[in-house]
Design an enzyme around this catalytic site. Structure first.
Site, short mmCIF file in Angstrom:
data_model
loop_
_atom_site.label_atom_id
_atom_site.label_comp_id
_atom_site.label_asym_id
_atom_site.label_seq_id
_atom_site.Cartn_x
_atom_site.Cartn_y
_atom_site.Cartn_z
N CYS A 158 0.82 -1.22 0.00
CA CYS A 158 0.00 0.00 0.00
C CYS A 158 0.85 1.27 0.00
O CYS A 158 0.36 2.34 -0.36
CB CYS A 158 -0.88 0.05 1.24
N1 CO8 Z 1 -21.16 -9.44 4.01
C1 CO8 Z 1 -21.85 -9.59 5.18
N2 CO8 Z 1 -21.24 -9.79 6.35
C2 CO8 Z 1 -19.90 -9.88 6.38
C3 CO8 Z 1 -19.13 -9.76 5.21
C4 CO8 Z 1 -19.80 -9.53 4.00
N3 CO8 Z 1 -19.14 -9.39 2.84
N4 CO8 Z 1 -17.83 -9.88 5.54
C5 CO8 Z 1 -17.77 -10.09 6.86
N5 CO8 Z 1 -19.02 -10.08 7.38
C6 CO8 Z 1 -19.41 -10.28 8.78
C7 CO8 Z 1 -18.37 -11.04 9.55
O1 CO8 Z 1 -18.57 -12.43 9.40
C8 CO8 Z 1 -18.59 -10.56 10.96
O2 CO8 Z 1 -19.69 -11.27 11.52
P1 CO8 Z 1 -19.69 -11.65 13.09
O3 CO8 Z 1 -19.65 -10.32 13.80
O4 CO8 Z 1 -20.96 -12.38 13.23
O5 CO8 Z 1 -18.45 -12.44 13.28
C9 CO8 Z 1 -19.04 -9.12 10.79
O6 CO8 Z 1 -19.49 -9.00 9.43
C10 CO8 Z 1 -17.93 -8.13 11.04
O7 CO8 Z 1 -16.75 -8.54 10.30
P2 CO8 Z 1 -15.36 -7.82 10.44
O8 CO8 Z 1 -14.99 -7.72 11.87
O9 CO8 Z 1 -14.40 -8.46 9.49
O10 CO8 Z 1 -15.77 -6.38 9.87
P3 CO8 Z 1 -15.11 -4.98 10.09
O11 CO8 Z 1 -16.11 -4.07 10.64
O12 CO8 Z 1 -13.79 -5.07 10.76
O13 CO8 Z 1 -14.86 -4.52 8.58
C11 CO8 Z 1 -13.04 -4.32 7.04
C12 CO8 Z 1 -14.01 -5.25 7.73
C13 CO8 Z 1 -13.85 -3.41 6.11
C14 CO8 Z 1 -12.05 -5.12 6.22
C15 CO8 Z 1 -12.31 -3.44 8.08
O14 CO8 Z 1 -11.82 -4.23 9.11
C16 CO8 Z 1 -11.17 -2.65 7.52
O15 CO8 Z 1 -11.29 -1.91 6.55
N6 CO8 Z 1 -9.99 -2.73 8.17
C17 CO8 Z 1 -8.82 -1.99 7.76
C18 CO8 Z 1 -8.18 -2.79 6.73
C19 CO8 Z 1 -7.02 -2.10 6.06
O16 CO8 Z 1 -6.77 -0.94 6.12
N7 CO8 Z 1 -6.31 -2.91 5.40
C20 CO8 Z 1 -5.25 -2.50 4.63
C21 CO8 Z 1 -5.55 -3.12 3.35
S1 CO8 Z 1 -4.12 -3.69 2.66
C22 CO8 Z 1 -3.79 -2.59 1.45
O17 CO8 Z 1 -4.34 -1.52 1.45
C23 CO8 Z 1 -2.87 -3.02 0.36
C24 CO8 Z 1 -2.43 -4.44 0.44
C25 CO8 Z 1 -1.79 -4.90 -0.80
C26 CO8 Z 1 -2.75 -4.97 -1.94
C27 CO8 Z 1 -3.46 -6.27 -2.06
C28 CO8 Z 1 -4.40 -6.27 -3.24
C29 CO8 Z 1 -5.27 -7.54 -3.41
#
Ligand code: CO8
Length: 376
Positions: A158
């Site tokens: 990133c």
């Molecule tokens: N639909 C419905 N429900 C879902 C889904 C979905 N698609 N996905 C998960 N859920 C459910 C889960 O099962 C969970 O249910 P339960 O509470 O019953 O266990 C609930 O929703 C909550 O899940 P999460 O805790 O996973 O959800 P979050 O609120 O944490 O949101 C995010 C998930 C959006 C991923 C969030 O955590 C986030 O954005 N975090 C920061 C991530 C970040 O900044 N990452 C950096 C990314 S890496 C990057 O930018 C580059 C990497 C290199 C490139 C790679 C390219 C491929």
């Protein structure tokens, strides 16, 4: 030779030809989940296998702020029997896909600055994945553009763009180059696990370019680079194990760990304070305070994450003018995100306005670039 003042003369953007809405994406994912659950109905009934759960548009928008993403190929991603882009292999004598979108972004940047390839001495191709090991995609882009000098590839996930900007700034500042193109062809669709509900919505494809140039050669009204600051600190919370040793390890090419995966919650919790502290420290070193910054062009991974970082810096909620978002339209485009935000939201800057470009993500890695608009 005296140190040179360095500016960002212009930026360029390539937008892929196709986009996928959350509705389309969730429709394809749910069709895939139904197919899988039918296929393994007996195992699921016997309790030896967990059924796949449907994804939801509401969850995606609430958890991330993403509404759609651009992709280089839509039909393959939305085919429930396939769930990955469908690209036609290209011959060695054709421009590779990464080079093609990189060249388009670079040409956009050169046009915006009124410059051409002869004004540039190097190309740094910085992205989270490279299409091949060698020859470097950067060299291919350099040659297609007609740039003399040198080019290379680098990857800091990133933070690839901001880390490349520091290298470009140092080359121009020290006088080894007049201008460097930093180019970020991010084809994230190739390494996203479209079958994984937790992350299938996160990424999109794009190409960005930044022309870093000596101030005395640059067009008027450019953005002077007051400073760059990089930080990295190892974490397994964002990881992709794809690599050249997979073959020797007899790995299953479809193994889940050979694509992007993350512990999203942990990343959110750990990276927000790191990024806020990093930016505050960088500004302090330049004798600036967050209140003196007109705009924060932050990495585009999550709306709530950027709101939290801006709140930590300003001590209050930031407006969308202070911390603009492009995530709704582009999704996370890895290293290109903060550059798109800068590209789209800099035209209203007045002379002496200060802004911060900042990336954060896998590594962990954080890169900040503090800029000031010069007089026209
Ligand atoms: N639909 C419905 N429900 C879902 C889904 C979905 N698609 N996905 C998960 N859920 C459910 C889960 O099962 C969970 O249910 P339960 O509470 O019953 O266990 C609930 O929703 C909550 O899940 P999460 O805790 O996973 O959800 P979050 O609120 O944490 O949101 C995010 C998930 C959006 C991923 C969030 O955590 C986030 O954005 N975090 C920061 C991530 C970040 O900044 N990452 C950096 C990314 S890496 C990057 O930018 C580059 C990497 C290199 C490139 C790679 C390219 C491929």
């Amino acid at each position: 030779m005296a140190m040179q003042r360095v500016v960002i003369s212009s930026t360029g953007l390539f937008i892929p030809p196709e986009s996928i809405s959350n509705e389309e994406l969730v429709g394809a994912f749910n069709a895939y989940a139904d197919l899988e659950n039918n296929r393994y109905a007996n195992d699921i009934a016997a309790g030896v296998r967990q059924p796949l759960t449907h994804s939801s548009v509401e969850f995606i928008e609430k958890a991330s702020g993403i509404k759609q993403r651009y992709v280089m190929n839509k039909s393959g991603v939305l085919d429930p029997q396939r769930m990955r882009p469908a690209f036609k292999p290209r011959a060695d004598n054709e421009l590779s896909m990464m080079a093609e979108i990189g060249v388009a972004a670079c040409q956009d940047a050169l046009t915006a600055a009124g410059k051409s390839a002869v004004d540039v001495d190097g190309v740094i191709c910085a992205a989270s994945n490279m299409q091949r090991a060698y020859p470097a995609v950067g060299v291919e882009i350099q040659t297609a553009l007609g740039v003399r000098g040198y080019a290379f590839d680098m990857n800091v996930a990133c933070s690839s763009a901001t880390f490349a900007l520091e290298l470009a700034v140092n080359a121009v500042r020290s006088g080894t180059a007049r201008a460097i193109l930093v180019v970020n062809p991010e084809i994230t669709s190739g390494h996203l696990a479209w079958k994984d509900r937790d992350c299938h919505f996160i990424f999109g494809d794009v190409g960005t370019a930044v022309l870093v140039e000596r101030q005395d050669l640059a067009p008027p009204g450019a953005f002077e680079i007051l400073g760059t600051r990089l930080l990295s600190s190892f974490s397994n919370n964002i990881r992709n194990n794809a690599g050249f040793l997979n073959r020797a390890e007899d790995r299953d090419p479809d193994a889940r760990d050979l694509l992007f995966r993350q512990e999203g919650r942990k990343v959110f919790k750990e990276v927000c304070p790191m990024a806020a502290e990093h930016i505050a420290g960088h500004l302090a070193a330049l004798k600036l305070t967050p209140a003196e910054v007109r705009r924060f062009w932050l990495h585009q991974a999550n709306l709530a994450m950027n709101q939290l970082i801006a709140r930590k810096l300003l001590g209050r909620d930031a407006t969308l003018l202070e911390a603009p978002m492009i995530l709704d339209e582009f999704a996370n485009t890895s290293s290109a995100g903060s550059i798109i935000a800068f590209h789209r939201h800099k035209a209203d800057f007045k002379p002496d306005d200060v802004g911060v470009i900042c990336s954060f993500g896998a590594g962990y890695s954080i890169g900040s670039v503090v800029v000031k608009k010069l007089h026209a």
